[in-house]
Write a protein that holds these residues in place. Structure first.
Motif, short mmCIF file in Angstrom:
data_model
loop_
_atom_site.label_atom_id
_atom_site.label_comp_id
_atom_site.label_asym_id
_atom_site.label_seq_id
_atom_site.Cartn_x
_atom_site.Cartn_y
_atom_site.Cartn_z
N ARG A 201 0.09 -19.95 0.98
CA ARG A 201 -0.41 -18.88 0.13
C ARG A 201 -0.22 -17.56 0.87
NH1 ARG A 201 -5.51 -20.30 0.34
NH2 ARG A 201 -5.49 -21.67 -1.45
N LEU A 202 0.20 -16.51 0.14
CA LEU A 202 0.38 -15.19 0.75
C LEU A 202 -0.64 -14.21 0.19
CD1 LEU A 202 4.30 -14.97 0.61
CD2 LEU A 202 2.88 -15.51 2.59
N HIS A 203 -0.91 -13.17 0.98
CA HIS A 203 -1.90 -12.15 0.59
C HIS A 203 -1.25 -10.78 0.76
CE1 HIS A 203 -4.92 -15.38 1.21
NE2 HIS A 203 -4.10 -15.72 2.19
N PRO A 204 -1.57 -9.82 -0.11
CA PRO A 204 -0.98 -8.49 0.06
C PRO A 204 -1.59 -7.75 1.26
CG PRO A 204 -2.36 -8.60 -1.92
CD PRO A 204 -2.42 -9.95 -1.29
N LEU A 205 -0.74 -7.28 2.17
CA LEU A 205 -1.19 -6.51 3.34
C LEU A 205 0.03 -5.95 4.05
CD1 LEU A 205 -3.78 -5.92 5.18
CD2 LEU A 205 -2.91 -7.74 6.64
N SER A 206 0.03 -4.64 4.32
CA SER A 206 1.17 -4.06 5.02
C SER A 206 0.78 -3.44 6.35
CB SER A 206 1.83 -2.97 4.17
OG SER A 206 2.40 -3.56 3.04
N THR A 207 -0.37 -2.72 6.35
CA THR A 207 -0.78 -2.10 7.61
C THR A 207 -2.18 -2.57 7.99
OG1 THR A 207 -1.81 -0.17 6.58
CG2 THR A 207 0.55 0.01 7.07
N VAL A 208 -2.47 -2.45 9.28
CA VAL A 208 -3.79 -2.82 9.79
C VAL A 208 -4.17 -1.76 10.82
CG1 VAL A 208 -3.25 -5.28 9.53
CG2 VAL A 208 -2.91 -4.20 11.75
N ILE A 209 -5.45 -1.69 11.18
CA ILE A 209 -5.81 -0.88 12.35
C ILE A 209 -6.01 -1.86 13.49
CG2 ILE A 209 -7.35 0.85 13.33
CD1 ILE A 209 -8.02 1.77 10.54
N TYR A 260 -8.19 -4.83 12.06
CA TYR A 260 -9.10 -4.43 10.98
C TYR A 260 -8.30 -4.15 9.71
CZ TYR A 260 -12.27 -1.38 8.35
OH TYR A 260 -13.04 -0.81 7.37
N THR A 261 -8.80 -4.68 8.60
CA THR A 261 -8.06 -4.51 7.34
C THR A 261 -8.94 -3.92 6.23
OG1 THR A 261 -8.62 -6.79 6.76
CG2 THR A 261 -6.48 -6.44 7.81
N GLY A 262 -10.11 -3.36 6.62
CA GLY A 262 -11.01 -2.79 5.62
C GLY A 262 -10.59 -1.39 5.20
N SER A 263 -11.51 -0.70 4.52
CA SER A 263 -11.13 0.57 3.90
C SER A 263 -11.37 1.80 4.80
CB SER A 263 -11.93 0.74 2.60
OG SER A 263 -13.30 0.64 2.92
N GLU A 264 -12.09 1.62 5.92
CA GLU A 264 -12.39 2.78 6.78
C GLU A 264 -11.17 3.19 7.61
OE1 GLU A 264 -15.67 4.00 7.05
OE2 GLU A 264 -16.08 2.64 5.40
N ASP A 265 -11.09 4.49 7.92
CA ASP A 265 -10.03 4.93 8.83
C ASP A 265 -10.46 4.82 10.29
OD1 ASP A 265 -8.00 5.44 7.10
OD2 ASP A 265 -8.80 7.43 6.57
N ASP A 266 -11.79 4.91 10.49
CA ASP A 266 -12.30 4.82 11.86
C ASP A 266 -13.51 3.88 11.83
OD1 ASP A 266 -12.88 5.24 14.51
OD2 ASP A 266 -13.93 7.15 14.16
N PRO A 267 -13.25 2.56 11.74
CA PRO A 267 -14.37 1.63 11.54
C PRO A 267 -15.38 1.68 12.69
CG PRO A 267 -12.32 0.46 12.00
CD PRO A 267 -11.96 1.89 11.83
N GLU A 268 -16.63 1.47 12.29
CA GLU A 268 -17.75 1.50 13.24
C GLU A 268 -17.51 0.53 14.41
OE1 GLU A 268 -21.17 0.34 11.00
OE2 GLU A 268 -22.33 0.01 12.83
#
Ligand SMILES: Cc1cc2nc3c(=O)[nH]c(=O)nc-3n(C[C@H](O)[C@H](O)[C@H](O)COP(=O)(O)OP(=O)(O)OC[C@H]3O[C@@H](n4cnc5c(N)ncnc54)[C@H](O)[C@@H]3O)c2cc1C
Length: 447
Positions: A201-209, A260-268
């Motif tokens: 199974r594949l999931h959409p993802l191109s960039t990560v932090i 990290y693959t969440g929505s923050e640019d600078d995750p806590e």
């Protein structure tokens, strides 16, 4: 007994290497140079027909079999003295169906092959962290990496396979026709047949932090505590691994690798790691998933390795202290202790869907001795064993099959699955490989 391989050579679309062939010396090597075996022949197969022919030939000539995918297993299961290696290194094609979000990976593909093919469509499946590792070996043994928290173990994303059984029969494995076998392939290793194709199974993802934070010296103890507390508070958008090492001056050093693959640019979580004591390097930024997959990039076949791991439910301060004592005892780089966080998706996935038995664990902690001088074999192997012994009081299971050496007792393999799953795996083994032809693996003996 000398076996004549002419008949096998003539029946394959691929080729057969013997000691007199120029490519033999390179083809017999494993990632781990501690393993130095000389097979009677290496059958470099091109399809299921070749694999069936090689299995039949080995049976008829009473040859011990080893199966080679990416050649990375630290136990060196891909090589066998005087036997026949079924080598899939020429079967590396990966086909991606972007609409169905599926990847069909041939049995000898590596993670570089799969990642590149999936990323061409902005898709991923959670795999290993080093590109030259085999997709099949890693997935069949579980699979921990930069996307474990997000999507589970690699085997949780395995939806089906084409398998050549030790009897030479080619079968389709999927959740409808053979649910039991699919369950067994999700962690039970190469015990039931040779996989010519694995479907993920594949999931959409191109960039990560992602990238790495490096720490050194007196701050390392506190930095590990920050890593521990930080991952305890995460759920499904941050995978994280930490590597404890010593530098040339024998000062402890720590590398923490978040993804990290969440929505923050600078995750806590990254802010916490950035302000941890002893930080000497900060290479964490947004980058492509393929860049993340290159953060750990060791050379192939450059050193000797001996690994031993334990799953633990937590990382209390006294365990951290024990790990620091053990890293002090290592005496020289390279080598180290790898701490992989397993928080997130692995706990949310139905445990009855896969044979893997370590969903309750919070971390996989592995003593990883690595060295180049054969004269140091005993010293480094002793360090890894003693380090694993030091971790054992906190352990909740038998350890990670993909990092096991060949000397692990059956009890530790049984404990890695739990007694019930181990019995079920033995029933499957009895059905598909009653003669234990495929025993060069973390072996599940037939009943
Ligand atoms: C540098 C390095 C990095 C690693 N990184 C990770 C990581 O990030 N995460 C992780 O979980 N593990 C990791 N591992 C461990 C790895 O998952 C195991 O060593 C795995 O067995 C390697 O698979 P392989 O195909 O490369 O190995 P091989 O040595 O070729 O094969 C090992 C065994 O897998 C089985 N096998 C391989 N291919 C097939 C097939 N097509 N059909 C049936 N059985 C097959 C066989 O039993 C074979 O003996 C790493 C290992 C190394 C050396």
């Amino acid at each position: 007994m000398t076996v004549n391989f002419t008949e096998l050579r003539e029946s394959l679309s691929g080729d057969v290497l013997e000691a007199s062939d120029a490519e033999y010396e390179r083809a017999r090597l494993c990632f781990n140079l501690l393993i130095d075996r000389r097979p009677a022949a290496i059958a470099r197969c091109l399809d299921a027909g070749d694999i069936a022919a090689a299995l039949t030939f080995a049976r008829q000539h009473d040859l011990e079999i080893a199966v080679r995918g990416g050649g990375h297993n630290p136990a060196g299961h891909c090589a066998v003295d005087d036997g026949l290696v079924i080598d899939l290194s020429r079967m590396r094609r990966v086909e991606v169906d972007p609409d169905a979000r599926l990847a069909h990976s041939q049995g000898g593909a590596t993670w570089s092959d799969l990642d590149a093919a999936a990323q061409a469509h902005g898709l991923v499946t959670p795999g290993g962290v080093v590109g030259s590792t085999g997709v099949a070996g890693l997935a069949l043994g579980g699979g921990i990496g930069h996307l474990t928290a997000q999507y589970g173990f690699t085997c949780d994303n395995l939806l089906g396979a084409e398998l050549v059984t030790p009897a030479g029969e080619t079968i389709e494995v999927d959740g409808d026709a053979t649910p039991d076998l699919l369950w067994g392939l999700r962690g039970g290793g190469g015990n039931f047949g040779v996989a010519t194709r694995l479907t993920f199974r594949l999931h959409p993802l191109s960039t990560v932090i992602g990238g790495r934070f490096d720490y050194a010296g007196g701050g390392v103890r506190d930095a590990i505590r920050v890593f521990r507390d930080m991952v305890a508070g995460t759920d499904g958008d941050l995978s994280c691994q930490a590597q404890l090492k010593v530098d040339e001056a024998l000062t402890p050093a720590l590398t923490v690798v978040p993804c990290y693959t969440g929505s923050e640019d600078d995750p806590e979580e990254h802010r916490a790691l950035r302000s941890a004591p002893g930080l000497v390097g900060d290479g964490v930024r947004r980058h492509g998933f393929l860049d993340q997959q290159r953060v750990f990039d060791p050379g192939y076949g450059i050193d000797r390795n001996y690994w031993k791991s334990h799953f633990v439910p937590a990382l209390p301060d006294d365990l951290i202290d024990a790990l620091l004592d053990r890293i002090g005892a290592l005496g020289r780089p390279p080598g180290g202790i790898l701490i992989e966080s397993l928080r997130g998706a692995p706990q949310r996935i139905d445990s009855s869907s896969a044979a893997v038995g370590y969903r309750e664990a919070a971390f996989n902690i592995s003593a990883m001795a690595a060295w180049t001088d054969p004269a140091l074999d005993d010293e480094h192997i002793a360090w890894a064993r003693e380090t694993a012994t030091a971790i054992e009081p906190w352990s909740i299971s038998g350890g990670y099959a993909n990092y096991m050496q060949a000397d692990e007792p059956l009890d530790r393999i049984r404990a890695a699955f739990g007694p019930e799953s181990f019995d079920r795996l033995r029933a499957l083994k009895t059905r598909y490989d009653p003669g234990n032809l495929l025993h060069r693996n973390q072996n599940i003996p037939p009943r």
